[in-house]
Design a protein around this motif. Structure first.
Motif, mmCIF file in Angstrom:
data_model
loop_
_atom_site.group_PDB
_atom_site.id
_atom_site.type_symbol
_atom_site.label_atom_id
_atom_site.label_comp_id
_atom_site.label_asym_id
_atom_site.label_seq_id
_atom_site.Cartn_x
_atom_site.Cartn_y
_atom_site.Cartn_z
ATOM 1 N N ASP A 1 0.854 -1.191 0.000
ATOM 2 C CA ASP A 1 0.000 0.000 0.000
ATOM 3 C C ASP A 1 0.898 1.251 0.000
ATOM 4 O OD1 ASP A 1 -1.711 2.120 0.515
ATOM 5 O OD2 ASP A 1 -2.928 0.990 1.953
ATOM 6 N N PRO A 2 0.776 2.111 -1.020
ATOM 7 C CA PRO A 2 1.622 3.310 -1.106
ATOM 8 C C PRO A 2 1.576 4.185 0.148
ATOM 9 C CG PRO A 2 0.432 2.996 -3.166
ATOM 10 C CD PRO A 2 -0.138 2.008 -2.175
ATOM 11 N N GLU A 3 0.452 4.156 0.856
ATOM 12 C CA GLU A 3 0.341 4.964 2.074
ATOM 13 C C GLU A 3 1.292 4.469 3.158
ATOM 14 O OE1 GLU A 3 -3.632 5.336 3.424
ATOM 15 O OE2 GLU A 3 -4.365 6.316 1.589
ATOM 16 N N TRP A 4 1.609 3.169 3.140
ATOM 17 C CA TRP A 4 2.554 2.635 4.126
ATOM 18 C C TRP A 4 3.963 3.170 3.878
ATOM 19 C CZ3 TRP A 4 1.476 -3.359 4.772
ATOM 20 C CH2 TRP A 4 0.137 -3.534 5.145
ATOM 21 N N LEU A 5 4.278 3.403 2.623
ATOM 22 C CA LEU A 5 5.633 3.800 2.239
ATOM 23 C C LEU A 5 5.827 5.305 2.237
ATOM 24 C CD1 LEU A 5 6.014 1.301 -0.749
ATOM 25 C CD2 LEU A 5 6.939 1.023 1.561
ATOM 26 N N GLY A 6 4.778 6.022 1.932
ATOM 27 C CA GLY A 6 4.871 7.483 1.879
ATOM 28 C C GLY A 6 5.131 7.971 0.463
ATOM 29 N N GLU A 7 4.679 9.192 0.197
ATOM 30 C CA GLU A 7 4.773 9.762 -1.145
ATOM 31 C C GLU A 7 6.224 9.918 -1.607
ATOM 32 O OE1 GLU A 7 3.487 13.847 -3.544
ATOM 33 O OE2 GLU A 7 2.797 13.514 -1.479
ATOM 34 N N GLN A 8 7.110 10.331 -0.701
ATOM 35 C CA GLN A 8 8.491 10.582 -1.104
ATOM 36 C C GLN A 8 9.200 9.303 -1.534
ATOM 37 O OE1 GLN A 8 9.622 13.698 -1.474
ATOM 38 N NE2 GLN A 8 11.401 12.759 -2.477
ATOM 39 N N PHE A 9 8.872 8.187 -0.895
ATOM 40 C CA PHE A 9 9.468 6.904 -1.280
ATOM 41 C C PHE A 9 9.144 6.604 -2.734
ATOM 42 C CE2 PHE A 9 9.483 2.380 -1.990
ATOM 43 C CZ PHE A 9 10.569 1.911 -1.289
#
Length: 446
Positions: free
Chosen positions: A196-204
């Protein structure tokens, strides 16, 4: 307690089920950055200890100083995200985490000196869980086996996790070991695209996409966890595969090679079938042992080579060859000559496939999978093939000596068409003498 679907990525769903069903003992989890493999293992460790009152864990990294800010903090995160912090004691200084209801423990160890990691006693239960983080930092499977033999005692069921980002080189021991067959091992690969992209964060995501656009090869290795290679791999045609007894019965072009060894270097005796038409080599038997006398070597060969077919051995050991002949073996010395190693390896590289049964021939498989060019002080690959960890490779070259010699002549002819081989020179001379007539007429003329 938090629902697992909220903290475990979908890519690990089947691994979680396998763990619940005690499906395997060894879990090899590889992946790129952001694959959440370490998070998954931390959660499974915490849950596993809370479910089994006799389970303890030992978590390892190669260097002790890296434990606190990696695996220790990862397990503290897992306790927090699962919402069970009230059941665990997490000291500020000491590298141990304790499950308060029973006194079960998670201990942390550096493997700087693996011989010092001995069997551990716990107040309750045994070491059920072992976790090797950054597995590629360890020196090899021998080191890992030594640690496992110390820790895997006193219980019926063990679970060992191995987590790592695959090294770039296909010949690195970790990448090679992953390919070897073992029924009690589950191999799993993951990357950030299943998270889930939210787990990784936008900058990642931004950083990953930037690298993908600017350096796609680096992106494949770092973020997708792919083995992209260093360019120093010698054999890219090796295939690991079980070779059945039925297949072996149909083999008709059997070759046997022998590389001598004793005190430090092992003797290597591989047996193979060479399919000349398909350019495939099948290696299905090996003897690979240190400290083996020539008499014991003979006894093994006599049992395997019941028809006493020819063996081609290292010419550097004439005394051993003579001794084995005295015992009754049909054995000959390999023809070496200039650049014999280079052409032998190039011949093996030219094959469509080198198929090795790693159950029957584990050391031969290891050598072929990990053989790689060395680098000089400037980081450039050396031109010569390294002369180490290649005992089986040498023995295979000797076994195929006749094929290698033909290949060498062909390659030399291609590189210098105006310089004929000795055989071609001989044929040309006979043709000149006879005027193209059969050779016997030349003697009548003389």
């Amino acid at each position: 307690m938090t629902r697992l679907s909220q903290v475990i990525a979908p890519s690990f769903k089947e691994v979680h089920k396998d763990l619940k069903n005690d499906g395997h003992t060894h879990y090899w989890l590889s992946g790129g950055r952001g694959s959440t493999k370490s998070s998954f293992i931390a959660i499974e460790l915490i849950l596993g200890i809370m479910r089994d009152p006799n389970a303890n864990a030992v978590v390892l990294r190669k260097v002790k100083d890296t434990l606190k800010e990696s695996v220790f903090d990862q397990l503290v995160w897992a306790i927090d995200v699962l919402g069970v912090e009230q059941y665990w004691h997490i000291p500020d200084a000491k590298l141990v985490i304790t499950y308060l209801p029973t006194g079960q423990q998670i201990r942390f160890r550096g493997a700087d000196k693996p011989k010092k990691i001995k069997s551990m006693k716990f107040a309750r239960g045994y070491c059920k869980f072992i976790w090797y983080e950054e597995l590629d930092e360890f020196t090899g499977m021998e080191e890992v086996r030594m640690i496992n033999q110390s820790l895997m005692r006193g219980g019926k069921k063990f679970t060992v996790f191995y987590s790592y980002n695959p090294p770039q080189s296909a010949n690195n021991w970790v990448n090679a070991e992953k390919l070897l067959s073992r029924e009690d091992r589950l191999v799993h690969h993951s990357n950030y695209l299943s998270v889930d992209p939210e787990w990784l964060g936008e900058q990642f995501i931004v950083e990953a996409e930037h690298l993908k656009q600017t350096k796609p090869k680096a992106y494949e290795h770092e973020y997708l966890g792919e083995v992209t290679g260093t360019g120093g791999e010698v054999f890219d045609n090796v295939k690991i595969k079980r070779i059945t007894d039925e297949e072996i019965k149909d083999f008709y072009n059997i070759k046997r090679g022998l590389d001598f060894g004793y005190a430090i270097d092992p003797v290597s005796y591989p047996v193979m079938h060479y399919d000349r038409k398909k350019k495939r080599l099948y290696i299905f038997h090996e003897l690979y042992k240190v400290g083996l006398s020539n008499r014991s070597l003979y006894e093994h060969i006599k049992e395997e080579n019941k028809d006493n077919d020819f063996i081609t051995a290292d010419a550097a050991e004439p005394k051993s060859i003579h001794e084995l002949r005295q015992y009754g073996l049909k054995i000959r010395a390999a023809k070496k000559g200039p650049d014999s190693i280079k052409y032998g390896i190039k011949f093996l590289q030219s094959l469509e496939a080198i198929i090795i049964d790693d159950i029957r021939c584990p050391e031969t498989a290891r050598e072929f999978l990990t053989y790689e060019l060395e680098k000089d002080a400037n980081g450039n690959f050396k031109a010569d093939f390294p002369d180490k960890n290649n005992h089986s490779i040498d023995a295979v070259r000797y076994a195929l000596n006749d094929e290698v010699m033909k290949f060498k002549e062909h390659e030399q002819k291609k590189s210098d068409p105006d310089n004929p081989t000795p055989q071609e020179k001989h044929a040309k001379a006979i043709k000149k003498i006879t005027g193209g007539k059969p050779q016997v007429n030349a003697f009548r003329k003389w």
